[in-house]
Structures are given as structure tokens and as C-alpha cells.
Design a protein around this motif. Structure first.
Motif, PDB file in Angstrom:
ATOM      1  N   THR A 253       0.834  -1.197   0.000  1.00 43.37           N
ATOM      2  CA  THR A 253       0.000   0.000   0.000  1.00 43.37           C
ATOM      3  C   THR A 253       0.872   1.251   0.000  1.00 43.37           C
ATOM      4  O   THR A 253       0.597   2.196  -0.742  1.00 43.37           O
ATOM      5  N   LYS A 254       1.930   1.259   0.796  1.00 47.89           N
ATOM      6  CA  LYS A 254       2.821   2.420   0.847  1.00 47.89           C
ATOM      7  C   LYS A 254       3.526   2.630  -0.479  1.00 47.89           C
ATOM      8  O   LYS A 254       3.694   3.766  -0.930  1.00 47.89           O
TER       9      LYS A 254
ATOM     10  N   ALA B 281       1.073  12.326  -1.404  1.00 45.55           N
ATOM     11  CA  ALA B 281       1.646  11.243  -0.595  1.00 45.55           C
ATOM     12  C   ALA B 281       1.294  11.429   0.880  1.00 45.55           C
ATOM     13  O   ALA B 281       0.960  10.464   1.573  1.00 45.55           O
TER      14      ALA B 281
ATOM     15  N   TRP C  16       1.095   4.249  -2.738  1.00 45.72           N
ATOM     16  CA  TRP C  16       0.925   5.670  -2.429  1.00 45.72           C
ATOM     17  C   TRP C  16       2.004   6.482  -3.121  1.00 45.72           C
ATOM     18  O   TRP C  16       1.720   7.496  -3.756  1.00 45.72           O
TER      19      TRP C  16
ATOM     20  N   MET D  20      -2.352  10.502   1.545  1.00 44.63           N
ATOM     21  CA  MET D  20      -2.586   9.058   1.537  1.00 44.63           C
ATOM     22  C   MET D  20      -1.965   8.383   2.762  1.00 44.63           C
ATOM     23  O   MET D  20      -2.513   7.421   3.288  1.00 44.63           O
TER      24      MET D  20
END
Length: 124
Positions: A9-10, A65, A13, A68
Motif C-alpha cells: 500500500t505504501k 503522498a 501511495w 494518503m
């Protein structure tokens, strides 16, 4: 398993923020080219415009970023700005096959990109 999903997920992002940064870069460079054509801008004005494009694009990418991530926003903005710079260098190497700029110019560009991303993350 949960940590792996969090890392993916990171990464997503950051990739989304980078994509947004490069879309903004393309739009702003197109606008700068139009201004150059219409107003017959000199070299100094074009160079200042390119620096402004770097800062605005990484600022927007850092903001994306940070929004998110929701935590450590400045860090994710900094990562986005640094990756923007790395991709910029890779594109330059791919097109020109050399880095013509001086070391000071490269460091300045890195600081502008990373700093713009970090500030964007901080204000998100």
C-alpha cells in the motif's frame, strides 16, 4: 501477511504521488512552452520556470503522498521528492546518455525536489 499488504500500500501511495507529480510536470512544461512561444522569454526566465515546475510538481506530489499516508507525512513527501529526482536523472541519462550539469547543479536540484516534496507532505 498484514505487513506485506501495508508495504504494498505504501509503495502504491508513492507511485500514485509520483505519477501525479509527472502529470503536473507535463502540464506545467506545456504551459511554459506556450509562454516561451508567445512571449519570447529569455533563457533566464525559462530556467526560472523550470525550477518553479520542479518545486510545484514535487509540492503537489508530496501533498498527495502525505494525504494518503496520514502519518509521517513529511517523510513520505521527502521520499516522493527524492524519487522524482532519481527518475528525472534516469530520464536525462536515457535521453542524453550523459549528465552535463555540474555537481552543484545536481545537488541544488535534489534539494529543490526533496524539499518541495517534504513541504508538500507537511502541509497536506
Amino acid at each position: 501477511m498484514d505487513k506485506k499488504a501495508g508495504k504494498e500500500t505504501k509503495i502504491l501511495w508513492v507511485l500514485k504521488a509520483l505519477l501525479l507529480s509527472y502529470v503536473v510536470t507535463g502540464a506545467l512544461l506545456l504551459l511554459l512552452a506556450l509562454l516561451l512561444y508567445r512571449l519570447q522569454l529569455d533563457e533566464q526566465a525559462v530556467s526560472a520556470g523550470i525550477v518553479a515546475v520542479y518545486i510545484v510538481a514535487t509540492l503537489i506530489g508530496g501533498m498527495a503522498a502525505g494525504k494518503m499516508a496520514k502519518s509521517r507525512r513529511f517523510l513520505w513527501g521527502l521520499v516522493t521528492g527524492a524519487l522524482y529526482f532519481v527518475l528525472l536523472i534516469l530520464i536525462t541519462l536515457g535521453v542524453y546518455r550523459t549528465l552535463d550539469g555540474s555537481g552543484i547543479h545536481m545537488v541544488t536540484t535534489f534539494v529543490l525536489c526533496a524539499g518541495g516534496g517534504m513541504i508538500g507532505g507537511m502541509i497536506s
